[in-house]
Design a protein around this motif. Structure first.
Motif, PDB file in Angstrom:
ATOM      1  N   TYR A 108       0.842  -1.197   0.000  1.00 50.95           N
ATOM      2  CA  TYR A 108       0.000   0.000   0.000  1.00 50.95           C
ATOM      3  C   TYR A 108       0.874   1.243   0.000  1.00 50.95           C
ATOM      4  O   TYR A 108       2.036   1.209   0.417  1.00 50.95           O
ATOM      5  CB  TYR A 108      -0.886   0.032   1.259  1.00 50.95           C
ATOM      6  N   GLU A 109       0.260   2.347  -0.440  1.00 55.54           N
ATOM      7  CA  GLU A 109       0.927   3.659  -0.383  1.00 55.54           C
ATOM      8  C   GLU A 109       0.220   4.509   0.669  1.00 55.54           C
ATOM      9  O   GLU A 109      -1.011   4.625   0.651  1.00 55.54           O
ATOM     10  CB  GLU A 109       0.755   4.399  -1.722  1.00 55.54           C
ATOM     11  N   CYS A 110       1.036   5.103   1.542  1.00 53.95           N
ATOM     12  CA  CYS A 110       0.515   6.108   2.474  1.00 53.95           C
ATOM     13  C   CYS A 110       0.903   7.462   1.896  1.00 53.95           C
ATOM     14  O   CYS A 110       2.043   7.625   1.443  1.00 53.95           O
ATOM     15  CB  CYS A 110       1.144   5.915   3.851  1.00 53.95           C
ATOM     16  N   HIS A 113       3.848   8.329   4.240  1.00 49.27           N
ATOM     17  CA  HIS A 113       4.932   7.395   4.574  1.00 49.27           C
ATOM     18  C   HIS A 113       5.321   6.462   3.431  1.00 49.27           C
ATOM     19  O   HIS A 113       6.019   5.475   3.653  1.00 49.27           O
ATOM     20  CB  HIS A 113       4.561   6.594   5.833  1.00 49.27           C
ATOM     21  N   ARG A 134      -5.089   0.593   7.529  1.00 45.85           N
ATOM     22  CA  ARG A 134      -4.558   1.927   7.821  1.00 45.85           C
ATOM     23  C   ARG A 134      -3.038   1.893   7.847  1.00 45.85           C
ATOM     24  O   ARG A 134      -2.447   0.835   8.085  1.00 45.85           O
ATOM     25  CB  ARG A 134      -5.027   2.379   9.203  1.00 45.85           C
ATOM     26  N   CYS A 135      -2.436   3.062   7.671  1.00 42.00           N
ATOM     27  CA  CYS A 135      -0.973   3.176   7.755  1.00 42.00           C
ATOM     28  C   CYS A 135      -0.523   2.770   9.159  1.00 42.00           C
ATOM     29  O   CYS A 135      -1.063   3.278  10.148  1.00 42.00           O
ATOM     30  CB  CYS A 135      -0.546   4.620   7.466  1.00 42.00           C
ATOM     31  N   CYS A 138       0.788   6.345  10.822  1.00 38.45           N
ATOM     32  CA  CYS A 138      -0.074   7.502  11.102  1.00 38.45           C
ATOM     33  C   CYS A 138      -1.566   7.161  11.084  1.00 38.45           C
ATOM     34  O   CYS A 138      -2.388   8.042  11.329  1.00 38.45           O
ATOM     35  CB  CYS A 138       0.202   8.621  10.098  1.00 38.45           C
ATOM     36  N   SER A 140      -3.590   6.704   8.785  1.00 38.76           N
ATOM     37  CA  SER A 140      -4.454   7.263   7.733  1.00 38.76           C
ATOM     38  C   SER A 140      -4.758   6.211   6.671  1.00 38.76           C
ATOM     39  O   SER A 140      -4.120   5.150   6.618  1.00 38.76           O
ATOM     40  CB  SER A 140      -3.838   8.520   7.122  1.00 38.76           C
ATOM     41  N   LEU A 142      -5.036   4.126   3.253  1.00 37.67           N
ATOM     42  CA  LEU A 142      -3.980   3.778   2.305  1.00 37.67           C
ATOM     43  C   LEU A 142      -4.592   3.481   0.942  1.00 37.67           C
ATOM     44  O   LEU A 142      -5.748   3.085   0.845  1.00 37.67           O
ATOM     45  CB  LEU A 142      -3.257   2.521   2.785  1.00 37.67           C
TER      46      LEU A 142
END
Ligand code: UD1
Length: 326
Positions: A108-110, A113, A134-135, A138, A140, A142
């Motif tokens: 995944y991409e945050c 991060h 979620r990341c 943080c 958030s 993803l």
């Protein structure tokens, strides 16, 4: 060559593809003529072979921990018996049916991060209908990214653990015997002869079986979970291509995927439309062991094995909607 699991869903298609490509195939299958855990059965068929294509396995997620001994015995011990027999008979090439489940959750991409690999989703999120991981830093939301073959493994069930153990054993064998090992990490394989609805079946067979019985496919979560559905005839061709790949002394691993992921909801809709209903139902249910998205790049297999999937999603699902199940 020796093909184990030759009477199974994938194995039977691999047998056809190997023969079409001009290979002489000796099949070993517990449904017909012997168990991979029996050295005598393997010894009977191996002499004269230049390769083993190992498809025999206990598959699926299983029911509960009572399944552990069978997974370990068939997948791990069975692999060890086959490798020892290959060494005895001087067989220097192995193609292994592995699986994308060894990665666990996908990549995944945050936004803050970069690429991350989240752990298992929290039950508290899942019960509230929050299905996206979620990341880990943080918390958030993803967005999914493609996973490469060099991603660290994170096997989360017995099947995944034993498939990873098979890869490790194959690498050990390659190093010690100077053999060539190629592991094919299959994504979600579907197509004719897929086993009917059982606790060990993949989602495509479950939906297909439901539709046949006049019941709607029950789509878990919100239906937005992504998978790469790859047709079994493409997987069979990947096995043929793998016989020309690899390097002595090592194990080379490849994602075997179409490169065109779809959601589980889209898959249910495609099958239901082709069969004229009933329409899928999105239930919001979840299974704790499920990962949200798992998609991979098929680039390495294309570059190094010359393998590219040919059967498109619409065309493949159209055939699968009415194809005979195993
Ligand atoms: C599947 C296989 C796994 C194999 C991998 C790659 C099983 C049980 N899992 O993993 O062994 O290595 O493909 O080929 O065979 N779902 C529904 N409704 C249902 C059942 C499932 O919506 O009735 C959803 C699940 O919540 C999940 C998705 O479909 O999100 C895929 O489920 P499934 O096919 O069981 O497992 P995979 O994780 O894709």
């Amino acid at each position: 060559m020796l093909l184990t699991g030759s009477a199974g869903f994938i194995g039977s298609h691999v047998a056809e593809a190997l023969k079409e490509a001009g290979h002489e195939v000796a099949g070993l299958d517990v449904r017909m003529d012997g168990d991979v855990r029996d050295p005598a059965a393997v010894d009977r068929l191996l002499p004269g072979s230049d390769a083993v294509v190992h498809q025999a396995a206990k598959v699926g997620l299983g029911v509960d921990v009572a399944d552990l001994p069978d997974y370990a015995s068939i997948n791990v011990y069975g692999m060890a018996v086959v490798l020892a027999a290959m060494a005895r008979h001087g067989v220097g090439r192995l193609v292994l049916a592995s699986s994308m489940v060894i990665y666990g959750e996908g990549a995944y991409e945050c936004p803050d991060h970069g690429q991350v690999r989240p752990g298992p989703r929290e039950p508290a999120d899942l019960t509230r209908g929050i299905f996206e991981p979620r990341c880990p830093t943080c918390r958030s939301a993803l967005s999914p990214a493609t996973i490469g073959e060099d991603a660290p493994a994170d096997p989360r069930n017995a099947y995944a653990t034993t498939k990873l153990a098979q890869e490790h054993l194959a690498a050990n064998w390659a190093r010690e015997a100077g053999g060539i090992a190629v592991a094919l990490r299959y994504h979600n394989v579907y197509g004719p002869r897929m086993p009917k609805d059982t606790p060990y079946s993949g989602v495509a067979a479950i939906f297909r079986s439901a539709l046949e019985a006049g019941r709607p496919p029950r789509v878990f979560e919100d239906g937005g979970q992504r998978r790469d559905f790859i047709h079994v005839r493409d997987v069979a061709q990947a096995n043929v291509a793998a016989l020309g790949g690899g390097r002595p002394g090592t194990l080379a691993a490849y994602n075997i995927a179409s490169g065109r992921p779809h959601t589980v909801g889209e898959m249910a809709a495609a099958l239901a439309a082709e069969r004229g209903g009933p329409e899928p139902v999105v239930t919001g249910e979840y299974r704790l062991g499920d990962v949200r998205h798992i998609v991979a790049s098929p680039g390495k297999a294309a570059a190094e094995l010359g393998f590219r999937a040919r059967v498109g999603f619409i065309e493949g699902m159209k055939e699968f909607a009415t194809a005979p199940l195993g």
